[in-house]
Design a protein around this motif. Structure first.
Motif, mmCIF file in Angstrom:
data_model
loop_
_atom_site.group_PDB
_atom_site.id
_atom_site.type_symbol
_atom_site.label_atom_id
_atom_site.label_comp_id
_atom_site.label_asym_id
_atom_site.label_seq_id
_atom_site.Cartn_x
_atom_site.Cartn_y
_atom_site.Cartn_z
ATOM 1 N N GLN A 72 -57.908 34.177 92.045
ATOM 2 C CA GLN A 72 -59.011 34.939 91.462
ATOM 3 C C GLN A 72 -60.043 34.007 90.838
ATOM 4 O OE1 GLN A 72 -59.225 38.722 91.014
ATOM 5 N NE2 GLN A 72 -61.316 37.939 90.914
ATOM 6 N N LYS A 73 -59.605 33.092 89.991
ATOM 7 C CA LYS A 73 -60.532 32.208 89.288
ATOM 8 C C LYS A 73 -61.223 31.236 90.245
ATOM 9 C CE LYS A 73 -58.552 32.166 84.641
ATOM 10 N NZ LYS A 73 -57.960 31.303 83.571
ATOM 11 N N ASP A 76 -63.762 33.080 92.516
ATOM 12 C CA ASP A 76 -64.942 33.508 91.748
ATOM 13 C C ASP A 76 -65.859 32.315 91.479
ATOM 14 O OD1 ASP A 76 -64.066 36.116 91.693
ATOM 15 O OD2 ASP A 76 -63.313 36.040 89.630
ATOM 16 N N ILE A 116 -61.573 38.785 97.990
ATOM 17 C CA ILE A 116 -62.671 38.272 97.165
ATOM 18 C C ILE A 116 -63.745 37.650 98.055
ATOM 19 C CG2 ILE A 116 -63.297 36.539 95.424
ATOM 20 C CD1 ILE A 116 -60.450 36.980 94.249
ATOM 21 N N GLY A 120 -67.732 38.953 98.668
ATOM 22 C CA GLY A 120 -68.642 38.024 98.027
ATOM 23 C C GLY A 120 -69.996 37.925 98.703
#
Length: 244
Positions: A72-73, A76, A116, A120
């Motif tokens: 996730q981090k 992102d 993700i 994006g």
């Protein structure tokens, strides 16, 4: 073309960099050893400056719940920086059948990484590969003792890391797929059969015991890790790789 290869000093990344540079492109490896911390974002702006493509080959240091937060981090951070830098294509490496094994936290984390990327702002490609030959010894070690190696009869279609790297390099030089390319080895084995082949090649006299509750891959239903008909099939066989 300038390609930023995040995780470019690892097993796959180092080979991707070599292949891309050999084909006349400018592939630059980035990793903690070069000053990039994808978790904090430190060094990302510099790494992506002027890049046409970013290839993300970083991996979670663990297979547990922490892998969800890792992907996730890092995704992102990567996508925000790539969008700001005007990067036109983002590529990640994932796993064939990852979305079919919800019992494995790490596989759920890889699906999160894919999701993700899909949601994006950067045009993308996903390369899904089967298990690497280079990891088979580690898989055997998870459920081994001095006399036996316990393995499930899960079907696998492993491939050489060099073939994975070639697939990633080829996709990174093309237009964004806005989808997924699956790649797999040329042969299908049960994992316990693959264990027997590996131990014999190593001169290891331990016995392989079929145990459908043993190890991480016991959570995979029998055929979900096998590539479907649309997959690109690599050339290197397991026995050829072992002989090297």
């Amino acid at each position: 073309m300038k390609i930023a290869v995040i995780g470019g000093t690892g097993l796959i990344g180092s080979q991707v960099v070599k292949l891309l540079n050999a084909s006349g492109h400018e592939a630059v490896p980035h990793s903690p050893s070069t000053g990039l911390d994808l978790l904090s974002g430190q060094g990302l702006r510099e790494a992506l400056a002027g890049a046409d493509v970013v290839v993300n080959l970083t991996n979670s240091p663990t297979f547990d719940e922490a892998s969800l937060e890792f992907f996730q981090k890092t995704m992102d951070n990567l996508l925000a920086a790539a969008d700001a830098a005007g990067v036109g294509h983002a590529v990640i490496l994932s796993i064939v059948g990852a979305d079919q094994v919800p019992g494995l936290v790490y596989y759920r984390a890889k699906v999160l990484q894919e999701d993700i990327l899909k949601a994006g702002p950067v045009p993308y490609s996903i390369v899904r590969a089967t298990q690497f030959f280079e990891f088979i010894d580690a898989v055997l070690s998870w459920t081994a003792d001095e006399k036996t190696v316990r393995l499930p009869a899960t079907l696998v279609q492993p491939m050489a890391a060099g073939d994975v790297a070639r697939a990633v390099a080829d996709v990174s030089l093309g237009d964004p797929l806005q989808g997924t390319c699956n790649v797999a080895g040329p042969e299908v084995f049960t994992l316990d059969e693959l264990g027997k082949i590996t131990l014999a090649a190593r001169g290891d006299h331990r016995t392989v015991v079929t145990d459908n509750s043993a190890g991480m891959f016991a959570a995979a239903p029998r055929e979900v890790l096998i590539a479907k008909d649309d997959a690109v099939i690599a050339q290197t066989t397991y026995r050829e790789w072992l002989a090297r």
